[in-house]
Design a protein around this motif. Structure first.
Motif, PDB file in Angstrom:
ATOM      1  N   MET A  45      76.979 -25.494 -25.610  1.00 49.99           N
ATOM      2  CA  MET A  45      76.792 -24.847 -26.906  1.00 49.99           C
ATOM      3  C   MET A  45      75.868 -23.639 -26.798  1.00 49.99           C
ATOM      4  SD  MET A  45      78.657 -26.433 -28.931  1.00 49.99           S
ATOM      5  CE  MET A  45      79.579 -27.934 -28.878  1.00 49.99           C
ATOM      6  N   ILE A  46      74.822 -23.752 -26.003  1.00 56.03           N
ATOM      7  CA  ILE A  46      73.887 -22.641 -25.843  1.00 56.03           C
ATOM      8  C   ILE A  46      74.567 -21.466 -25.157  1.00 56.03           C
ATOM      9  CG2 ILE A  46      71.783 -21.918 -24.640  1.00 56.03           C
ATOM     10  CD1 ILE A  46      70.678 -24.745 -25.247  1.00 56.03           C
ATOM     11  N   VAL A  47      75.370 -21.736 -24.124  1.00 59.02           N
ATOM     12  CA  VAL A  47      76.094 -20.664 -23.446  1.00 59.02           C
ATOM     13  C   VAL A  47      77.069 -19.992 -24.410  1.00 59.02           C
ATOM     14  CG1 VAL A  47      77.836 -20.201 -21.668  1.00 59.02           C
ATOM     15  CG2 VAL A  47      75.811 -21.528 -21.117  1.00 59.02           C
ATOM     16  N   GLY A  48      77.788 -20.781 -25.193  1.00 56.39           N
ATOM     17  CA  GLY A  48      78.707 -20.209 -26.176  1.00 56.39           C
ATOM     18  C   GLY A  48      77.986 -19.352 -27.199  1.00 56.39           C
ATOM     19  N   LEU A  49      76.816 -19.797 -27.642  1.00 53.66           N
ATOM     20  CA  LEU A  49      76.023 -19.044 -28.607  1.00 53.66           C
ATOM     21  C   LEU A  49      75.547 -17.724 -28.009  1.00 53.66           C
ATOM     22  CD1 LEU A  49      74.486 -18.957 -31.363  1.00 53.66           C
ATOM     23  CD2 LEU A  49      72.588 -20.021 -30.134  1.00 53.66           C
ATOM     24  N   VAL A  50      75.014 -17.766 -26.792  1.00 50.76           N
ATOM     25  CA  VAL A  50      74.490 -16.557 -26.152  1.00 50.76           C
ATOM     26  C   VAL A  50      75.610 -15.549 -25.914  1.00 50.76           C
ATOM     27  CG1 VAL A  50      73.456 -15.672 -24.027  1.00 50.76           C
ATOM     28  CG2 VAL A  50      72.491 -17.688 -25.139  1.00 50.76           C
ATOM     29  N   VAL A  51      76.742 -16.014 -25.390  1.00 47.46           N
ATOM     30  CA  VAL A  51      77.861 -15.099 -25.143  1.00 47.46           C
ATOM     31  C   VAL A  51      78.368 -14.515 -26.460  1.00 47.46           C
ATOM     32  CG1 VAL A  51      80.248 -14.967 -24.326  1.00 47.46           C
ATOM     33  CG2 VAL A  51      78.531 -16.131 -22.964  1.00 47.46           C
ATOM     34  N   GLY A  52      78.443 -15.314 -27.501  1.00 46.66           N
ATOM     35  CA  GLY A  52      78.885 -14.820 -28.799  1.00 46.66           C
ATOM     36  C   GLY A  52      77.957 -13.763 -29.355  1.00 46.66           C
ATOM     37  N   VAL A  53      76.643 -13.971 -29.225  1.00 41.86           N
ATOM     38  CA  VAL A  53      75.676 -12.993 -29.725  1.00 41.86           C
ATOM     39  C   VAL A  53      75.741 -11.699 -28.919  1.00 41.86           C
ATOM     40  CG1 VAL A  53      73.191 -12.522 -29.930  1.00 41.86           C
ATOM     41  CG2 VAL A  53      74.126 -14.678 -30.756  1.00 41.86           C
ATOM     42  N   VAL A  54      75.878 -11.823 -27.592  1.00 37.23           N
ATOM     43  CA  VAL A  54      75.964 -10.621 -26.752  1.00 37.23           C
ATOM     44  C   VAL A  54      77.212  -9.821 -27.105  1.00 37.23           C
ATOM     45  CG1 VAL A  54      76.338  -9.838 -24.373  1.00 37.23           C
ATOM     46  CG2 VAL A  54      74.570 -11.526 -24.874  1.00 37.23           C
ATOM     47  N   ILE A  55      78.333 -10.473 -27.278  1.00 34.48           N
ATOM     48  CA  ILE A  55      79.569  -9.758 -27.606  1.00 34.48           C
ATOM     49  C   ILE A  55      79.492  -9.166 -29.011  1.00 34.48           C
ATOM     50  CG2 ILE A  55      82.034 -10.037 -27.935  1.00 34.48           C
ATOM     51  CD1 ILE A  55      82.072 -11.176 -25.303  1.00 34.48           C
TER      52      ILE A  55
ATOM     53  N   LEU B  49      76.771  -8.152 -30.462  1.00 35.10           N
ATOM     54  CA  LEU B  49      75.905  -6.986 -30.323  1.00 35.10           C
ATOM     55  C   LEU B  49      76.671  -5.816 -29.708  1.00 35.10           C
ATOM     56  CD1 LEU B  49      73.042  -5.832 -30.588  1.00 35.10           C
ATOM     57  CD2 LEU B  49      72.587  -6.710 -28.299  1.00 35.10           C
ATOM     58  N   PHE B  50      77.466  -6.100 -28.687  1.00 35.59           N
ATOM     59  CA  PHE B  50      78.304  -5.067 -28.063  1.00 35.59           C
ATOM     60  C   PHE B  50      79.274  -4.466 -29.078  1.00 35.59           C
ATOM     61  CE2 PHE B  50      82.336  -4.013 -25.922  1.00 35.59           C
ATOM     62  CZ  PHE B  50      81.897  -2.958 -25.131  1.00 35.59           C
ATOM     63  N   GLN B  51      79.886  -5.313 -29.892  1.00 38.35           N
ATOM     64  CA  GLN B  51      80.815  -4.827 -30.913  1.00 38.35           C
ATOM     65  C   GLN B  51      80.093  -3.985 -31.956  1.00 38.35           C
ATOM     66  OE1 GLN B  51      82.656  -8.482 -32.264  1.00 38.35           O
ATOM     67  NE2 GLN B  51      84.580  -7.911 -31.251  1.00 38.35           N
ATOM     68  N   ALA B  52      78.903  -4.381 -32.314  1.00 38.62           N
ATOM     69  CA  ALA B  52      78.151  -3.614 -33.310  1.00 38.62           C
ATOM     70  C   ALA B  52      77.717  -2.262 -32.759  1.00 38.62           C
ATOM     71  CB  ALA B  52      76.933  -4.403 -33.768  1.00 38.62           C
ATOM     72  N   LEU B  53      77.336  -2.231 -31.477  1.00 45.73           N
ATOM     73  CA  LEU B  53      76.882  -0.975 -30.888  1.00 45.73           C
ATOM     74  C   LEU B  53      78.030   0.000 -30.652  1.00 45.73           C
ATOM     75  CD1 LEU B  53      74.234  -2.282 -28.342  1.00 45.73           C
ATOM     76  CD2 LEU B  53      73.822  -1.120 -30.512  1.00 45.73           C
ATOM     77  N   THR B  54      79.195  -0.515 -30.292  1.00 44.36           N
ATOM     78  CA  THR B  54      80.327   0.361 -29.999  1.00 44.36           C
ATOM     79  C   THR B  54      81.276   0.516 -31.181  1.00 44.36           C
ATOM     80  OG1 THR B  54      81.612  -1.481 -29.109  1.00 44.36           O
ATOM     81  CG2 THR B  54      80.256  -0.201 -27.550  1.00 44.36           C
TER      82      THR B  54
END
Length: 88
Positions: free
Chosen positions: A25-35, A37-42
Motif C-alpha cells: 500500500m505504501i509503494v502504491g501511495l508513493v508511486v501515485g503521488v509521484v505520478i 506530481l509529474f502530471q501536475a507539473l507537465t
C-alpha cells in the motif's frame, strides 16, 4: 476457547494483515503521488497514466517481499495451529 482467546487470535490476524499489506500500500501511495506530481507539473491530464507504473511497482515490491510475507503468514498459521492442537 474463551472469548478472550478468540479476540487475541483475531487481533493477531489483523496485525498480520497490516504487516503483510502495508508495504504494498505504501509503494502504491508513493508511486501515485509521484505520478500525480509529474502530471501536475507537465499538465498532462491522462487519467490512465498512473495505472501501469503503479501496477509494476506493486508487482516488483510483492516479488521482493514475498519471503517476508510468507514467513509472517506462516508464523500466524503456526500460532493458530498450536492453539487448535492445545485445545485452547
Amino acid at each position: 476457547m474463551t472469548g478472550a482467546q478468540v479476540l487475541d487470535v483475531a487481533q493477531d490476524g489483523i496485525w498480520t494483515l497490516i504487516y503483510v499489506s502495508s508495504p504494498l500500500m505504501i509503494v502504491g501511495l508513493v508511486v501515485g503521488v509521484v505520478i500525480a506530481l509529474f502530471q501536475a507539473l507537465t499538465q498532462i491530464q491522462e487519467m490512465t497514466l498512473v495505472f501501469v507504473p503503479k501496477i509494476l511497482a506493486i508487482f516488483i515490491t510483492m516479488i521482493l517481499l514475498l519471503p517476508f510475507m510468507g514467513s509472517m503468514m506462516g508464523g500466524y498459521m503456526n500460532r493458530v495451529a498450536d492453539l487448535i492442537i492445545s485445545g485452547g
